[in-house]
Design a protein around this motif. Structure first.
Motif, PDB file in Angstrom:
ATOM      1  N   VAL A 181      -8.252  22.142  -5.404  1.00  0.00           N
ATOM      2  CA  VAL A 181      -7.662  21.436  -4.269  1.00  0.00           C
ATOM      3  C   VAL A 181      -7.424  22.469  -3.178  1.00  0.00           C
ATOM      4  O   VAL A 181      -6.910  23.554  -3.437  1.00  0.00           O
ATOM      5  CB  VAL A 181      -6.333  20.761  -4.665  1.00  0.00           C
ATOM      6  CG1 VAL A 181      -5.728  20.041  -3.472  1.00  0.00           C
ATOM      7  CG2 VAL A 181      -6.553  19.785  -5.805  1.00  0.00           C
ATOM      8  N   TYR A 182      -7.822  22.127  -1.952  1.00  0.00           N
ATOM      9  CA  TYR A 182      -7.734  23.060  -0.837  1.00  0.00           C
ATOM     10  C   TYR A 182      -6.769  22.566   0.231  1.00  0.00           C
ATOM     11  O   TYR A 182      -6.589  21.358   0.407  1.00  0.00           O
ATOM     12  CB  TYR A 182      -9.114  23.243  -0.189  1.00  0.00           C
ATOM     13  CG  TYR A 182     -10.159  23.729  -1.165  1.00  0.00           C
ATOM     14  CD1 TYR A 182     -10.157  25.037  -1.619  1.00  0.00           C
ATOM     15  CD2 TYR A 182     -11.148  22.874  -1.631  1.00  0.00           C
ATOM     16  CE1 TYR A 182     -11.104  25.488  -2.516  1.00  0.00           C
ATOM     17  CE2 TYR A 182     -12.107  23.313  -2.532  1.00  0.00           C
ATOM     18  CZ  TYR A 182     -12.083  24.617  -2.970  1.00  0.00           C
ATOM     19  OH  TYR A 182     -13.016  25.067  -3.868  1.00  0.00           O
ATOM     20  N   CYS A 183      -6.188  23.517   0.973  1.00  0.00           N
ATOM     21  CA  CYS A 183      -5.395  23.147   2.143  1.00  0.00           C
ATOM     22  C   CYS A 183      -6.376  22.641   3.212  1.00  0.00           C
ATOM     23  O   CYS A 183      -7.590  22.799   3.079  1.00  0.00           O
ATOM     24  CB  CYS A 183      -4.592  24.345   2.656  1.00  0.00           C
ATOM     25  SG  CYS A 183      -5.592  25.705   3.301  1.00  0.00           S
ATOM     26  N   ARG A 184      -5.855  22.069   4.253  1.00  0.00           N
ATOM     27  CA  ARG A 184      -6.719  21.468   5.283  1.00  0.00           C
ATOM     28  C   ARG A 184      -7.673  22.492   5.906  1.00  0.00           C
ATOM     29  O   ARG A 184      -8.866  22.230   6.051  1.00  0.00           O
ATOM     30  CB  ARG A 184      -5.866  20.812   6.370  1.00  0.00           C
ATOM     31  CG  ARG A 184      -6.683  20.113   7.435  1.00  0.00           C
ATOM     32  CD  ARG A 184      -5.834  19.141   8.222  1.00  0.00           C
ATOM     33  NE  ARG A 184      -6.594  18.420   9.201  1.00  0.00           N
ATOM     34  CZ  ARG A 184      -7.404  17.393   8.947  1.00  0.00           C
ATOM     35  NH1 ARG A 184      -7.560  16.986   7.708  1.00  0.00           N
ATOM     36  NH2 ARG A 184      -8.059  16.782   9.902  1.00  0.00           N
ATOM     37  N   ARG A 217       0.871  -1.177   0.000  1.00  0.00           N
ATOM     38  CA  ARG A 217       0.000   0.000   0.000  1.00  0.00           C
ATOM     39  C   ARG A 217       0.906   1.225   0.000  1.00  0.00           C
ATOM     40  O   ARG A 217       1.677   1.441   0.929  1.00  0.00           O
ATOM     41  CB  ARG A 217      -0.904   0.005   1.217  1.00  0.00           C
ATOM     42  CG  ARG A 217      -1.790   1.218   1.288  1.00  0.00           C
ATOM     43  CD  ARG A 217      -3.171   0.841   1.786  1.00  0.00           C
ATOM     44  NE  ARG A 217      -3.936   2.027   2.095  1.00  0.00           N
ATOM     45  CZ  ARG A 217      -4.687   2.671   1.203  1.00  0.00           C
ATOM     46  NH1 ARG A 217      -4.752   2.255  -0.021  1.00  0.00           N
ATOM     47  NH2 ARG A 217      -5.374   3.738   1.577  1.00  0.00           N
ATOM     48  N   GLN A 218       0.804   1.999  -1.059  1.00  0.00           N
ATOM     49  CA  GLN A 218       1.699   3.139  -1.224  1.00  0.00           C
ATOM     50  C   GLN A 218       1.034   4.415  -0.720  1.00  0.00           C
ATOM     51  O   GLN A 218      -0.099   4.716  -1.063  1.00  0.00           O
ATOM     52  CB  GLN A 218       2.053   3.297  -2.701  1.00  0.00           C
ATOM     53  CG  GLN A 218       3.105   4.312  -2.966  1.00  0.00           C
ATOM     54  CD  GLN A 218       3.455   4.365  -4.448  1.00  0.00           C
ATOM     55  OE1 GLN A 218       2.675   3.990  -5.291  1.00  0.00           O
ATOM     56  NE2 GLN A 218       4.645   4.844  -4.743  1.00  0.00           N
ATOM     57  N   ARG A 219       1.752   5.145   0.097  1.00  0.00           N
ATOM     58  CA  ARG A 219       1.258   6.434   0.582  1.00  0.00           C
ATOM     59  C   ARG A 219       1.743   7.504  -0.376  1.00  0.00           C
ATOM     60  O   ARG A 219       2.923   7.606  -0.670  1.00  0.00           O
ATOM     61  CB  ARG A 219       1.761   6.709   1.992  1.00  0.00           C
ATOM     62  CG  ARG A 219       1.230   8.016   2.533  1.00  0.00           C
ATOM     63  CD  ARG A 219       1.512   8.146   4.015  1.00  0.00           C
ATOM     64  NE  ARG A 219       1.174   9.469   4.466  1.00  0.00           N
ATOM     65  CZ  ARG A 219      -0.026   9.828   4.893  1.00  0.00           C
ATOM     66  NH1 ARG A 219      -0.997   8.937   4.914  1.00  0.00           N
ATOM     67  NH2 ARG A 219      -0.261  11.055   5.300  1.00  0.00           N
ATOM     68  N   VAL A 220       0.809   8.312  -0.836  1.00  0.00           N
ATOM     69  CA  VAL A 220       1.116   9.352  -1.813  1.00  0.00           C
ATOM     70  C   VAL A 220       1.044  10.704  -1.129  1.00  0.00           C
ATOM     71  O   VAL A 220       0.164  10.944  -0.312  1.00  0.00           O
ATOM     72  CB  VAL A 220       0.082   9.296  -2.965  1.00  0.00           C
ATOM     73  CG1 VAL A 220       0.327  10.401  -3.964  1.00  0.00           C
ATOM     74  CG2 VAL A 220       0.101   7.950  -3.641  1.00  0.00           C
ATOM     75  N   GLU A 221       1.962  11.576  -1.454  1.00  0.00           N
ATOM     76  CA  GLU A 221       1.924  12.940  -0.952  1.00  0.00           C
ATOM     77  C   GLU A 221       2.296  13.857  -2.106  1.00  0.00           C
ATOM     78  O   GLU A 221       3.408  13.802  -2.626  1.00  0.00           O
ATOM     79  CB  GLU A 221       2.898  13.109   0.211  1.00  0.00           C
ATOM     80  CG  GLU A 221       2.594  14.336   1.033  1.00  0.00           C
ATOM     81  CD  GLU A 221       3.335  14.310   2.355  1.00  0.00           C
ATOM     82  OE1 GLU A 221       4.243  15.151   2.508  1.00  0.00           O
ATOM     83  OE2 GLU A 221       3.020  13.463   3.203  1.00  0.00           O
ATOM     84  N   VAL A 222       1.336  14.678  -2.531  1.00  0.00           N
ATOM     85  CA  VAL A 222       1.521  15.547  -3.688  1.00  0.00           C
ATOM     86  C   VAL A 222       1.500  17.003  -3.243  1.00  0.00           C
ATOM     87  O   VAL A 222       0.593  17.419  -2.518  1.00  0.00           O
ATOM     88  CB  VAL A 222       0.402  15.290  -4.733  1.00  0.00           C
ATOM     89  CG1 VAL A 222       0.578  16.188  -5.939  1.00  0.00           C
ATOM     90  CG2 VAL A 222       0.374  13.832  -5.144  1.00  0.00           C
ATOM     91  N   ALA A 223       2.487  17.777  -3.683  1.00  0.00           N
ATOM     92  CA  ALA A 223       2.543  19.208  -3.365  1.00  0.00           C
ATOM     93  C   ALA A 223       1.588  19.962  -4.292  1.00  0.00           C
ATOM     94  O   ALA A 223       1.616  19.760  -5.502  1.00  0.00           O
ATOM     95  CB  ALA A 223       3.959  19.729  -3.527  1.00  0.00           C
ATOM     96  N   VAL A 224       0.731  20.810  -3.709  1.00  0.00           N
ATOM     97  CA  VAL A 224      -0.242  21.594  -4.472  1.00  0.00           C
ATOM     98  C   VAL A 224      -0.355  22.995  -3.877  1.00  0.00           C
ATOM     99  O   VAL A 224       0.121  23.255  -2.781  1.00  0.00           O
ATOM    100  CB  VAL A 224      -1.649  20.932  -4.471  1.00  0.00           C
ATOM    101  CG1 VAL A 224      -1.633  19.589  -5.166  1.00  0.00           C
ATOM    102  CG2 VAL A 224      -2.175  20.791  -3.059  1.00  0.00           C
ATOM    103  N   VAL A 233      -1.239  17.013  -0.321  1.00  0.00           N
ATOM    104  CA  VAL A 233      -2.469  16.230  -0.202  1.00  0.00           C
ATOM    105  C   VAL A 233      -2.131  14.763  -0.440  1.00  0.00           C
ATOM    106  O   VAL A 233      -1.176  14.448  -1.150  1.00  0.00           O
ATOM    107  CB  VAL A 233      -3.551  16.715  -1.214  1.00  0.00           C
ATOM    108  CG1 VAL A 233      -4.060  18.097  -0.846  1.00  0.00           C
ATOM    109  CG2 VAL A 233      -3.043  16.708  -2.638  1.00  0.00           C
ATOM    110  N   PRO A 234      -2.913  13.840   0.143  1.00  0.00           N
ATOM    111  CA  PRO A 234      -2.612  12.407   0.016  1.00  0.00           C
ATOM    112  C   PRO A 234      -3.256  11.754  -1.212  1.00  0.00           C
ATOM    113  O   PRO A 234      -3.704  10.614  -1.160  1.00  0.00           O
ATOM    114  CB  PRO A 234      -3.189  11.828   1.310  1.00  0.00           C
ATOM    115  CG  PRO A 234      -4.360  12.711   1.598  1.00  0.00           C
ATOM    116  CD  PRO A 234      -3.939  14.087   1.151  1.00  0.00           C
TER     117      PRO A 234
END
Length: 120
Positions: free
Chosen positions: A104-107, A76-83, A94-95
Protein backbone atom coordinates in the motif's frame (compact mmCIF):
# COMPACT_ATOMS: atom_id res chain seq x y z
CA UNK A 1 -10.44 -52.23 33.67
CA UNK A 2 -10.53 -49.78 36.57
CA UNK A 3 -11.13 -46.05 36.14
CA UNK A 4 -7.47 -45.29 36.84
CA UNK A 5 -6.43 -47.30 33.78
CA UNK A 6 -8.97 -45.72 31.42
CA UNK A 7 -7.15 -43.34 29.05
CA UNK A 8 -8.24 -39.73 29.18
CA UNK A 9 -10.20 -38.63 26.12
CA UNK A 10 -8.14 -36.39 23.83
CA UNK A 11 -4.80 -37.25 25.47
CA UNK A 12 -3.53 -39.00 22.35
CA UNK A 13 -4.43 -36.07 20.10
CA UNK A 14 -3.19 -33.31 22.38
CA UNK A 15 0.22 -34.98 22.78
CA UNK A 16 0.99 -34.26 19.10
CA UNK A 17 0.33 -30.52 19.59
CA UNK A 18 2.50 -27.90 21.33
CA UNK A 19 1.79 -24.23 22.12
CA UNK A 20 3.04 -22.17 19.17
CA UNK A 21 3.96 -18.52 18.85
CA UNK A 22 2.56 -16.83 15.72
CA UNK A 23 3.08 -13.23 14.55
CA UNK A 24 -0.23 -11.39 14.04
CA UNK A 25 -0.82 -10.36 10.43
CA UNK A 26 -2.30 -6.98 11.44
CA UNK A 27 -0.29 -5.74 14.43
CA UNK A 28 2.83 -7.92 14.06
CA UNK A 29 2.80 -8.85 17.75
CA UNK A 30 3.36 -12.51 18.65
CA UNK A 31 0.48 -14.47 20.17
CA UNK A 32 0.26 -18.04 21.47
CA UNK A 33 -1.83 -20.61 19.60
CA UNK A 34 -2.55 -22.97 22.47
CA UNK A 35 -2.76 -26.76 22.40
CA UNK A 36 -6.48 -26.51 23.18
CA UNK A 37 -7.08 -24.18 20.23
CA UNK A 38 -5.08 -26.48 17.94
CA UNK A 39 -7.14 -29.50 19.06
CA UNK A 40 -10.33 -27.49 18.38
CA UNK A 41 -9.09 -26.59 14.87
CA UNK A 42 -8.19 -30.24 14.24
CA UNK A 43 -11.55 -31.53 15.51
CA UNK A 44 -13.45 -29.04 13.31
CA UNK A 45 -11.35 -29.93 10.24
CA UNK A 46 -9.86 -26.44 9.97
CA UNK A 47 -6.61 -26.57 7.99
CA UNK A 48 -5.22 -23.02 8.30
CA UNK A 49 -3.69 -21.72 11.50
CA UNK A 50 -4.95 -18.37 12.84
CA UNK A 51 -3.38 -15.25 11.32
CA UNK A 52 -4.51 -12.64 13.84
CA UNK A 53 -4.33 -12.22 17.60
CA UNK A 54 -7.68 -12.15 19.40
CA UNK A 55 -7.95 -8.31 19.63
CA UNK A 56 -7.14 -7.88 15.90
CA UNK A 57 -9.54 -10.68 14.94
CA UNK A 58 -12.28 -9.00 16.98
CA UNK A 59 -11.52 -5.63 15.34
CA UNK A 60 -11.71 -7.23 11.88
CA UNK A 61 -15.04 -8.90 12.73
CA UNK A 62 -16.38 -5.57 14.04
CA UNK A 63 -15.34 -3.81 10.79
CA UNK A 64 -17.00 -6.49 8.67
CA UNK A 65 -20.18 -6.34 10.79
CA UNK A 66 -20.30 -2.54 10.44
CA UNK A 67 -19.89 -2.77 6.67
CA UNK A 68 -22.60 -5.42 6.43
CA UNK A 69 -25.00 -3.40 8.61
CA UNK A 70 -24.40 -0.29 6.51
CA UNK A 71 -25.06 -2.21 3.29
CA UNK A 72 -28.30 -3.66 4.68
CA UNK A 73 -29.40 -0.17 5.76
CA UNK A 74 -28.53 1.20 2.31
CA UNK A 75 -25.89 3.56 3.71
CA UNK A 76 -22.75 4.03 1.69
CA UNK A 77 -19.97 3.86 4.24
CA UNK A 78 -16.75 5.79 3.76
CA UNK A 79 -13.75 3.87 5.01
CA UNK A 80 -10.45 5.39 6.07
CA UNK A 81 -7.68 3.02 7.15
CA UNK A 82 -4.34 4.12 8.61
CA UNK A 83 -1.37 2.42 6.89
CA UNK A 84 2.36 2.78 6.39
CA UNK A 85 3.51 3.43 2.83
CA UNK A 86 5.40 0.41 1.48
CA UNK A 87 7.83 2.66 -0.42
CA UNK A 88 8.67 5.69 1.73
CA UNK A 89 7.49 4.45 5.15
CA UNK A 90 5.27 7.48 5.89
CA UNK A 91 1.99 7.10 7.78
CA UNK A 92 -1.04 7.78 5.57
CA UNK A 93 -4.69 6.80 5.19
CA UNK A 94 -6.37 4.95 2.35
CA UNK A 95 -10.08 4.64 1.47
CA UNK A 96 -10.08 0.80 1.49
CA UNK A 97 -9.08 -2.20 3.59
CA UNK A 98 -5.67 -3.36 2.29
CA UNK A 99 -5.43 -6.91 0.94
CA UNK A 100 -3.12 -9.35 2.62
CA UNK A 101 0.34 -9.41 1.07
CA UNK A 102 -0.23 -6.44 -1.25
CA UNK A 103 1.83 -3.24 -0.83
CA UNK A 104 0.00 0.00 0.00
CA UNK A 105 1.43 3.36 -1.04
CA UNK A 106 0.88 6.96 0.03
CA UNK A 107 -0.65 9.21 -2.62
CA UNK A 108 2.65 10.68 -3.88
CA UNK A 109 4.40 7.28 -4.16
CA UNK A 110 1.32 5.79 -5.85
CA UNK A 111 1.14 8.62 -8.40
CA UNK A 112 4.90 8.42 -9.01
CA UNK A 113 4.67 4.68 -9.69
CA UNK A 114 1.75 5.24 -12.09
CA UNK A 115 3.68 7.84 -14.12
CA UNK A 116 6.72 5.52 -14.28
CA UNK A 117 4.51 2.63 -15.49
CA UNK A 118 2.81 4.84 -18.10
CA UNK A 119 6.12 6.05 -19.55
CA UNK A 120 7.74 2.58 -19.62
Amino acid sequence: MSDSMTPEIGTEQSSEFRDRSIACLDCGEPFIWTVGEQVFFHDKGLKNEPKRCKPCKQAKNDRLAAISAAQVAGVRQRVEVAVTCAQCGEQTTVPFFPSQGRPVYCRSCFLASRTMTATA
